[in-house]
Design an enzyme around this catalytic site. Sequence first.
Site, mmCIF file in Angstrom:
data_model
loop_
_atom_site.group_PDB
_atom_site.id
_atom_site.type_symbol
_atom_site.label_atom_id
_atom_site.label_comp_id
_atom_site.label_asym_id
_atom_site.label_seq_id
_atom_site.Cartn_x
_atom_site.Cartn_y
_atom_site.Cartn_z
ATOM 1 N N LEU A 272 34.734 12.784 19.523
ATOM 2 C CA LEU A 272 34.205 13.775 20.474
ATOM 3 C C LEU A 272 33.149 14.598 19.758
ATOM 4 O O LEU A 272 33.440 15.156 18.696
ATOM 5 C CB LEU A 272 35.320 14.729 20.924
ATOM 6 C CG LEU A 272 36.416 14.193 21.850
ATOM 7 C CD1 LEU A 272 37.483 15.262 22.048
ATOM 8 C CD2 LEU A 272 35.827 13.805 23.206
ATOM 9 N N HIS A 273 31.945 14.652 20.316
ATOM 10 C CA HIS A 273 30.952 15.539 19.701
ATOM 11 C C HIS A 273 29.939 16.116 20.679
ATOM 12 O O HIS A 273 29.131 16.946 20.303
ATOM 13 C CB HIS A 273 30.203 14.808 18.571
ATOM 14 C CG HIS A 273 29.172 13.845 19.088
ATOM 15 N ND1 HIS A 273 29.501 12.614 19.593
ATOM 16 C CD2 HIS A 273 27.828 13.947 19.209
ATOM 17 C CE1 HIS A 273 28.407 11.990 19.982
ATOM 18 N NE2 HIS A 273 27.374 12.775 19.768
#
Length: 366
Positions: A209-210
């Site tokens: 997740l970014h």
Amino acid sequence: MLIDIIAGARPNFIKIAPIVSAIVEKQNEGVPIEYRLVHTGQHYDKKMSHDFFEQLGIPDPDHNLEAGSGTQAEQTGKIMIGYEKLLLEKPCDLCIVVGDVTSTMACSIAAKKINNIKVAHVEGGIRSGDWTMPEEINRIVTDSITDYFFTTSERANSNLRKSGIADNQIYFVGNTMIDTLYKQMPRFIQPAVWESENLTEKGYIVMTLHRPANVDDTSKLGELINEIVRSAKGIPLVFPVHPRTAKMLADSGIDTSKLTMTEPLSYLEFNYLVQKAMAVVTDSGGITEEATVMGVPCMTLRDSTERPETCDIGTNELLGTDPAAIPPAFEKLLAKEWKKGGIPELWDGKTAGRIVQHIIDIFEVQ
Ligand code: UD1
């Protein structure tokens, strides 16, 4: 002719590696084609940059603009100033930009504004339709001044035609990220977390997740993580954490005790994990392409994708960013009802060769 190849952030390195190799191959055949590798410095950590160059056999950059972190405008400005300086000292005949990161847009603008240097955009034409994503703005701006579009899908070609691009500027060549994947597959490396966590084939899930939309608001990030942990029902979740996400998690109070978190992994280690995973949960675009080619079920926590072929043809499914979509998707996965998926056209490992041959033909290099 002199070609500049621009690379700024992690996914760029994967996309340029085969282009550099294809140029060197032509040089070895005696074709008078020179290149200059320009690293903008957008990603600078050893694990986000240096390790990729080393593992993918990319030569050291000829120039490093050392732009570093900053706001969107700060980063764009620093990269443009640095690259313009280089072009003023010695212009190139063609500037190749790849993907959709800030470096892609910044260098295409700088090149175009100096004597109308020709710009080629590898992965041109893809669109998510989501104007809140910095990448979408980067794609639209870059494509608005690109001369030659090297595309990954028919959908990209059609997006370009709709925006008024002439057919003779569009070259449907496939996906250089997949060139790298096929080339490196036999060299994948088991990461340390495999042994330390006793991971087994198809016995764990990889998550990444970014995206600002998912990680910059800690309550949102917490909800997503809680729902993934609940839905995974004890299946190990391996989570290599991007620096942006690590900053948000620190002191956030989010319970990460059920996650196996690692630093960003190298390319060969990360793809080892993906290849052997039961599934991937991600908000990345590139990972959906790699999961598609490796036939690994992929859940994307985004409302849109610029790579619809990973859903129409591949193993990817868009869940959106509402945590409520996570449990039913996991149920389908655990019931072994996930779709099998196929591989999109021309994602065959030979894209970079096609790109370089087109460039030789366009510029009549001989
Ligand atoms: C960038 C790309 C994104 C891509 C991602 C892959 C843009 C707009 N976004 O997002 O499309 O999917 O790379 O990683 O170009 N940082 C470090 N070390 C580094 C690099 C960054 O600590 O080596 C920190 C920065 O200080 C910053 C944060 O990570 O706070 C974000 O970096 P940035 O380059 O702005 O964008 P990414 O989120 O990495």
